[in-house]
Design an enzyme around this catalytic site. Sequence first.
Site, PDB file in Angstrom:
ATOM      1  CB  CYS A   7      -0.619   2.741   3.815  1.00 11.22           C
ATOM      2  SG  CYS A   7      -2.170   2.151   3.148  1.00 11.22           S
ATOM      3  CG  ASP A   8       3.039   1.307   4.553  1.00 12.24           C
ATOM      4  OD1 ASP A   8       2.568   1.939   5.519  1.00 12.24           O
ATOM      5  OD2 ASP A   8       2.831   0.099   4.377  1.00 12.24           O
TER       6      ASP A   8
ATOM      7  CB  CYS B 137      -0.909  -0.034   1.238  1.00  6.29           C
ATOM      8  SG  CYS B 137      -1.994   1.397   1.362  1.00  6.29           S
TER       9      CYS B 137
HETATM   10  C1  FAD Z   1       0.474  -4.236   4.943  1.00 13.37           C
HETATM   11  C2  FAD Z   1      -0.687  -3.287   4.906  1.00 13.37           C
HETATM   12  C3  FAD Z   1      -0.552  -2.022   5.452  1.00 13.37           C
HETATM   13  C4  FAD Z   1      -1.624  -1.145   5.418  1.00 13.37           C
HETATM   14  N1  FAD Z   1      -1.469   0.080   5.982  1.00 13.37           N
HETATM   15  C5  FAD Z   1      -2.502   0.952   5.971  1.00 13.37           C
HETATM   16  C6  FAD Z   1      -2.372   2.237   6.563  1.00 13.37           C
HETATM   17  O1  FAD Z   1      -1.306   2.599   7.069  1.00 13.37           O
HETATM   18  N2  FAD Z   1      -3.450   3.064   6.517  1.00 13.37           N
HETATM   19  C7  FAD Z   1      -4.643   2.702   5.931  1.00 13.37           C
HETATM   20  O2  FAD Z   1      -5.583   3.496   5.940  1.00 13.37           O
HETATM   21  N3  FAD Z   1      -4.789   1.487   5.376  1.00 13.37           N
HETATM   22  C8  FAD Z   1      -3.761   0.612   5.380  1.00 13.37           C
HETATM   23  N4  FAD Z   1      -3.895  -0.615   4.779  1.00 13.37           N
HETATM   24  C9  FAD Z   1      -5.173  -0.936   4.131  1.00 13.37           C
HETATM   25  C10 FAD Z   1      -6.214  -1.319   5.185  1.00 13.37           C
HETATM   26  O3  FAD Z   1      -5.672  -2.280   6.037  1.00 13.37           O
HETATM   27  C11 FAD Z   1      -7.482  -1.855   4.521  1.00 13.37           C
HETATM   28  O4  FAD Z   1      -7.968  -0.917   3.586  1.00 13.37           O
HETATM   29  C12 FAD Z   1      -8.556  -2.117   5.572  1.00 13.37           C
HETATM   30  O5  FAD Z   1      -8.099  -3.020   6.541  1.00 13.37           O
HETATM   31  C13 FAD Z   1      -9.829  -2.671   4.936  1.00 13.37           C
HETATM   32  O6  FAD Z   1     -10.757  -2.916   5.941  1.00 13.37           O
HETATM   33  P1  FAD Z   1     -11.950  -3.962   5.789  1.00 13.37           P
HETATM   34  O7  FAD Z   1     -12.624  -3.973   7.102  1.00 13.37           O
HETATM   35  O8  FAD Z   1     -12.724  -3.653   4.586  1.00 13.37           O
HETATM   36  O9  FAD Z   1     -11.256  -5.366   5.489  1.00 13.37           O
HETATM   37  P2  FAD Z   1     -10.115  -6.192   6.239  1.00 13.37           P
HETATM   38  O10 FAD Z   1      -9.282  -5.335   7.100  1.00 13.37           O
HETATM   39  O11 FAD Z   1      -9.446  -6.985   5.172  1.00 13.37           O
HETATM   40  O12 FAD Z   1     -10.933  -7.168   7.189  1.00 13.37           O
HETATM   41  C14 FAD Z   1     -11.691  -8.230   6.677  1.00 13.37           C
HETATM   42  C15 FAD Z   1     -12.141  -9.111   7.812  1.00 13.37           C
HETATM   43  O13 FAD Z   1     -13.004 -10.129   7.305  1.00 13.37           O
HETATM   44  C16 FAD Z   1     -12.668 -11.355   7.907  1.00 13.37           C
HETATM   45  N5  FAD Z   1     -13.144 -12.459   7.058  1.00 13.37           N
HETATM   46  C17 FAD Z   1     -12.798 -12.785   5.785  1.00 13.37           C
HETATM   47  N6  FAD Z   1     -13.463 -13.892   5.389  1.00 13.37           N
HETATM   48  C18 FAD Z   1     -14.250 -14.256   6.444  1.00 13.37           C
HETATM   49  C19 FAD Z   1     -15.166 -15.323   6.678  1.00 13.37           C
HETATM   50  N7  FAD Z   1     -15.430 -16.262   5.759  1.00 13.37           N
HETATM   51  N8  FAD Z   1     -15.773 -15.395   7.881  1.00 13.37           N
HETATM   52  C20 FAD Z   1     -15.547 -14.464   8.847  1.00 13.37           C
HETATM   53  N9  FAD Z   1     -14.702 -13.438   8.673  1.00 13.37           N
HETATM   54  C21 FAD Z   1     -14.051 -13.350   7.492  1.00 13.37           C
HETATM   55  C22 FAD Z   1     -11.165 -11.288   8.072  1.00 13.37           C
HETATM   56  O14 FAD Z   1     -10.737 -12.234   9.019  1.00 13.37           O
HETATM   57  C23 FAD Z   1     -11.040  -9.851   8.552  1.00 13.37           C
HETATM   58  O15 FAD Z   1     -11.304  -9.769   9.917  1.00 13.37           O
HETATM   59  C24 FAD Z   1      -2.857  -1.525   4.816  1.00 13.37           C
HETATM   60  C25 FAD Z   1      -3.000  -2.816   4.271  1.00 13.37           C
HETATM   61  C26 FAD Z   1      -1.930  -3.699   4.316  1.00 13.37           C
HETATM   62  C27 FAD Z   1      -2.087  -5.074   3.750  1.00 13.37           C
END
Ligand code: FAD
Length: 309
Positions: free
Chosen positions: A138-139, A135
Amino acid sequence: MNDIFDVIIIGSGPAGLTAGIYTTRASLSTLIIGGTAWGGQLMLTTEVENFPGFPEGIMGPELIGKIRKQAERFGAVFKEEDVESVDFEVVGDFRVVGDGEQYKGRSIIIATGAQTQWLNLPTEKRLIGRGVSSCAPCDAPFFKEKEVIVVGGGDSAMEEALVLSRFATSVKIVHRRNAFRASEIMQKKVFDNPKISVIWNSEVVDILGEEKVTGVKLKDVGTGETKEVRIDGVFVAIGHKPATEIYSGQVELDEKEYIKVYDHTRTSKVGVFVAGDVHDYRYKQAITAAAFGCMAAMDAEKWLEERKS
Ligand SMILES: Cc1cc2nc3c(=O)[nH]c(=O)nc-3n(C[C@H](O)[C@H](O)[C@H](O)COP(=O)(O)OP(=O)(O)OC[C@H]3O[C@@H](n4cnc5c(N)ncnc54)[C@H](O)[C@@H]3O)c2cc1C
């Protein structure tokens, strides 16, 4: 436990947990089935500097821990289980199966995110947040005056490289083939940028470093020859995979297998809402995911209210 919850939230990243804060504060009984890898993508990273409210930055897992606590404070029931299947056939009597148990919900919020496709190298996971990222928005600021590589050949790889070029001294794009599949316009921006160069026909076969990234080992896919390149950061941009397998046949997916959205957070199924990266392939930020969680919760609340009257 409730016979039927007002809302079942699937997923516990910023989207699902924020939805949980809003639904519980609206006095809706709420079950969050958060996954065995609960907390989502931010659990993988180290410092988050762009989430509002934390001027000094905050570690990803600490931020998620706080949001979970906030949702639980208002009464959300939290299960660290994976959902195995869903049945959205009967509107208002939705079924979700996790860990062999069936849960019933009057409404559903899908917030299962999209997994970064990593290179699956042995050292990669250990070095995420320590030089390995997926990302750039982000980084990238962590790589001021540093040298980085971007792995990939599509539009996202071009975008990552362009963002990084504003901070790093040099950006090398490592690509397996001898041509990019990115759009012409993005390729032109990359080729015109003096800080960006390309290493064609090459694969990253190892990421080097103990505490942080110090280099990569590259293999020439034509000759098989390997060489080590000193580098400070590795940005993997080979795609994301939305976690949508369990919804197949239940709600519409788009051509990239993300959940298809109608009118902000509604899905093709009445009473089933969506939030976060599982439908948003554009922004993919913690704050946008959290905001979508808020929106989905408010839409679910309104829909439940309308059904009563
Ligand atoms: C290395 C890295 C660094 C990042 N740094 C930043 C940053 O500094 N700032 C920023 O704003 N964003 C950052 N991001 C992006 C950010 O993490 C994502 O945009 C954000 O987490 C998305 O949120 P979400 O809730 O949509 O999904 P996710 O965070 O992906 O959460 C999805 C959830 O669904 C659950 N899940 C999936 N399938 C199932 C299932 N079948 N049953 C039950 N649960 C399930 C998973 O376990 C998880 O808990 C980063 C991403 C990465 C990979």
